[in-house]
Design a protein around this motif. Structure first.
Motif, PDB file in Angstrom:
ATOM      1  N   TYR A  30       0.854  -1.203   0.000  1.00 42.92           N
ATOM      2  CA  TYR A  30       0.000   0.000   0.000  1.00 42.92           C
ATOM      3  C   TYR A  30       0.884   1.246   0.000  1.00 42.92           C
ATOM      4  O   TYR A  30       1.975   1.243   0.582  1.00 42.92           O
ATOM      5  CB  TYR A  30      -0.875   0.042   1.257  1.00 42.92           C
ATOM      6  N   ASN A  31       0.387   2.318  -0.608  1.00 45.18           N
ATOM      7  CA  ASN A  31       1.065   3.611  -0.447  1.00 45.18           C
ATOM      8  C   ASN A  31       0.535   4.291   0.826  1.00 45.18           C
ATOM      9  O   ASN A  31      -0.242   3.688   1.566  1.00 45.18           O
ATOM     10  CB  ASN A  31       0.867   4.493  -1.696  1.00 45.18           C
ATOM     11  N   HIS A  32       0.920   5.529   1.057  1.00 45.33           N
ATOM     12  CA  HIS A  32       0.457   6.232   2.258  1.00 45.33           C
ATOM     13  C   HIS A  32      -0.741   7.135   1.955  1.00 45.33           C
ATOM     14  O   HIS A  32      -1.126   7.950   2.783  1.00 45.33           O
ATOM     15  CB  HIS A  32       1.595   7.075   2.847  1.00 45.33           C
ATOM     16  N   GLY A  33      -1.289   7.017   0.755  1.00 52.34           N
ATOM     17  CA  GLY A  33      -2.342   7.936   0.349  1.00 52.34           C
ATOM     18  C   GLY A  33      -1.719   9.248  -0.111  1.00 52.34           C
ATOM     19  O   GLY A  33      -0.552   9.514   0.170  1.00 52.34           O
ATOM     20  N   HIS A  34      -2.484  10.059  -0.839  1.00 49.10           N
ATOM     21  CA  HIS A  34      -1.931  11.321  -1.347  1.00 49.10           C
ATOM     22  C   HIS A  34      -2.952  12.444  -1.299  1.00 49.10           C
ATOM     23  O   HIS A  34      -4.158  12.199  -1.173  1.00 49.10           O
ATOM     24  CB  HIS A  34      -1.383  11.156  -2.767  1.00 49.10           C
ATOM     25  N   LEU A  35      -2.438  13.658  -1.422  1.00 53.96           N
ATOM     26  CA  LEU A  35      -3.260  14.871  -1.326  1.00 53.96           C
ATOM     27  C   LEU A  35      -4.282  14.982  -2.467  1.00 53.96           C
ATOM     28  O   LEU A  35      -5.309  15.649  -2.333  1.00 53.96           O
ATOM     29  CB  LEU A  35      -2.311  16.085  -1.335  1.00 53.96           C
ATOM     30  N   HIS A  84      -7.206  13.970  -5.084  1.00 54.04           N
ATOM     31  CA  HIS A  84      -8.352  13.071  -5.264  1.00 54.04           C
ATOM     32  C   HIS A  84      -7.997  12.112  -6.397  1.00 54.04           C
ATOM     33  O   HIS A  84      -7.202  12.444  -7.279  1.00 54.04           O
ATOM     34  CB  HIS A  84      -9.594  13.861  -5.686  1.00 54.04           C
ATOM     35  N   GLN A  85      -8.609  10.943  -6.416  1.00 51.59           N
ATOM     36  CA  GLN A  85      -8.311  10.014  -7.508  1.00 51.59           C
ATOM     37  C   GLN A  85      -9.570   9.330  -8.010  1.00 51.59           C
ATOM     38  O   GLN A  85     -10.370   8.809  -7.230  1.00 51.59           O
ATOM     39  CB  GLN A  85      -7.306   8.950  -7.032  1.00 51.59           C
ATOM     40  N   CYS A  86      -9.721   9.337  -9.337  1.00 52.17           N
ATOM     41  CA  CYS A  86     -10.738   8.514  -9.987  1.00 52.17           C
ATOM     42  C   CYS A  86      -9.964   7.534 -10.862  1.00 52.17           C
ATOM     43  O   CYS A  86      -9.117   7.942 -11.646  1.00 52.17           O
ATOM     44  CB  CYS A  86     -11.666   9.381 -10.835  1.00 52.17           C
ATOM     45  N   PRO A 122      -4.762   5.211   1.997  1.00 57.88           N
ATOM     46  CA  PRO A 122      -3.744   4.336   1.409  1.00 57.88           C
ATOM     47  C   PRO A 122      -4.391   3.336   0.445  1.00 57.88           C
ATOM     48  O   PRO A 122      -5.480   2.831   0.721  1.00 57.88           O
ATOM     49  CB  PRO A 122      -3.158   3.602   2.631  1.00 57.88           C
ATOM     50  N   HIS A 123      -3.740   3.079  -0.685  1.00 58.75           N
ATOM     51  CA  HIS A 123      -4.328   2.173  -1.671  1.00 58.75           C
ATOM     52  C   HIS A 123      -3.254   1.465  -2.483  1.00 58.75           C
ATOM     53  O   HIS A 123      -2.072   1.823  -2.408  1.00 58.75           O
ATOM     54  CB  HIS A 123      -5.307   2.918  -2.583  1.00 58.75           C
ATOM     55  N   SER A 124      -3.669   0.473  -3.240  1.00 59.83           N
ATOM     56  CA  SER A 124      -2.728  -0.286  -4.063  1.00 59.83           C
ATOM     57  C   SER A 124      -3.487  -1.019  -5.166  1.00 59.83           C
ATOM     58  O   SER A 124      -4.724  -1.113  -5.116  1.00 59.83           O
ATOM     59  CB  SER A 124      -1.974  -1.302  -3.193  1.00 59.83           C
TER      60      SER A 124
HETATM   61 FE   LIG Z   1      -3.060   6.920  -6.204  1.00 67.71          FE
END
Ligand SMILES: [Fe+2]
Length: 463
Positions: free
Chosen positions: A148-153, A155-157, A192-194
């Motif tokens: 997993y990453n740490h998430g980011h600032l 938004h994501q689609c 966090p996502h992957s």
């Molecule tokens: Fe991402």
């Protein structure tokens, strides 16, 4: 850069210099004297007749001399062709890079292949083509091969092509779902996502459309007020009472009004004492009528106190193509496209993604799109798609080939088509909000009508 664009950029810079001098109550002569430039140089820059380097030098001198921010003075050059910018598949491939992540044995091995796709300096998104290289054979969110990453600032689609697992973590709890072509998601900032592949023979891929929102644009102010104040302003918006209380507190502080003062105003307006105590204590959400009364007492609009509970709307939304019906556009009996909505969330009302099938052999010229959002386009199908667009008087045309991507500016009218002998075209479209938000348009709409055109380029000295 073409000549018209350069001229427009210089004109825009000149207009910004003039507008800022106006705000600082300086005539061009006063400006010239105070920042020590020749008056003819200042006039030339204001008229858009000086080289970009001169305009830049004036802007820097203004930021040095006056308490104005360099960022507010600068105008980005337009890098589009009349509102559209296409990135070719070959250009995307040239940006290829690999990201390594630890596997179950702790070894750093390739995890993603990344490629840039179309982006413009005039738009807030950074969409990527990503191929997950790490393969999994289960849907276990705690699979030790998943990093997993740490998430980011941003938004994501995300749009999925092929067999790809989507992983995310909320409050330490991992989740996984198996995604396929046409499926999509929305991921809130800092979740966090992957992603990992499932098919070794046909590797899947994702288009990750990430974008900065209003918070991204306000980062400077967040940095200045500090994290504790930001938290205090937001209150506890996970339920509607918390969200309403945070709003009410902000407006009370802005008026330097205590709860008793507000209660007196409401009492004078005829509201019931018990209700007044509940509302001013922030213990209950007002009814529609009470919202109007509260807003009147605070000299604000009713909508300024309205909150939408988002308890049921999680930080991650997953939408499967199979659960989402398609619709024909613009007319059921004379369509140009089939459209299938991608993930929707009330957390980001301006995020509107579509899986767009461009119909072949259609006889319509009515498939025009025009809207206030920034738009990203990626051709994930097998056939070239023509794009026609209009900005003002200019008519333009180009081809978006498979693997090509494009950016389309707000309010540019555009349409897509495929050659009559071709199969359907397949495009992913993601529309995102920019600075032309409802709040901005509402403010603009209150300006004196005769002055509105000056917003796009100041030309008059007001004092
Ligand atoms: Fe991402």
């Amino acid at each position: 850069m073409n000549e018209t664009r350069d001229k427009r950029h210089l004109a825009a810079l000149g207009s910004r210099i003039f507008s800022e001098a106006n705000d600082l109550k300086r005539t061009p002569e006063a400006l010239a004297e105070e920042i020590e430039f020749d008056i003819d140089t200042i006039h030339a820059a204001i008229d858009g007749r000086s080289p970009v380097e001169t305009a830049e030098a004036i802007i820097r001198a203004m930021a040095d001399k006056y308490p104005v921010s360099l960022a507010d003075l600068w105008v980005e050059p337009d890098d589009t062709e009349s509102g559209v910018k296409i990135m070719r598949d070959e250009e995307s491939r040239a940006t290829l890079r690999f990201f390594d992540r630890k596997d179950r044995d702790g070894d750093l091995t390739p995890y993603y292949e990344y490629r840039d796709t179309a982006m413009s300096r005039t738009a807030p998104f950074k969409p990527e083509w990503i191929q997950p290289i790490r393969l999994v054979d289960d849907a276990d969110p705690d699979n030790p091969d998943v990093a997993y990453n740490h998430g980011h600032l941003m938004h994501q689609c995300t749009f999925f092509i092929g067999e790809v697992n989507f992983y995310w973590r909320i409050a330490g709890q991992g989740y996984c779902t198996e995604m396929n072509t046409g499926d999509s998601n929305y991921i809130s900032p800092f979740v966090p996502h992957s992603f990992a592949g499932r098919n070794p023979d046909r590797p899947g891929l994702i288009l990750a459309v990430t974008y900065g929102g209003d918070v991204r644009r306000a980062l400077g102010q967040f940095g200045l007020i500090g994290p504790n104040s930001a938290d205090e302003l937001a209150g506890n918006p996970t339920n509607s009472i918390g969200a309403f209380r945070a709003r009410l507190d902000r407006y009370l502080a802005a008026e330097s009004l205590n709860r008793q003062d507000l209660a007196d105003r409401l009492l004078a307006g005829g509201m019931d004492r018990t209700r007044i105590d509940m509302l001013t204590g922030g213990n209950e959400v007002p009814t529609a009528d009470e919202t109007v009364a509260l807003a009147k007492a605070l000299h604000i609009r009713a909508e300024d106190l309205m909150v939408t509970p988002l308890e049921d709307e999680g930080p991650v939304t997953v939408r499967y193509a199979g659960d989402t019906p398609e619709r024909l556009y613009p007319k059921v009996n004379n369509p140009a496209y089939r459209m299938r909505e991608l993930a929707r969330t009330r957390r980001q009302p301006g995020l509107k993604g579509f899986d767009l099938s461009v119909l072949s052999g259609v006889d319509t010229t009515e498939g025009q799109f025009r809207h206030s959002l920034h738009q990203y386009v990626y051709n994930y199908g097998g056939v070239p798609v023509s794009v026609l667009w209009n900005e003002g008087e200019n008519e333009n045309a180009d081809i978006i080939n498979p693997g090509d991507s494009a950016y389309i500016r707000p309010m540019v009218s555009h349409s897509f088509s495929v050659a009559p002998d071709q199969d359907e075209g397949r495009l992913v479209i993601v529309r995102i909000p920019g600075t032309l938000s409802d709040a901005v348009i509402d403010e603009f709409s209150t300006f004196a009508v005769e002055g509105r055109s000056r917003v796009a380029g100041e030309t008059k000295q007001w004092f």
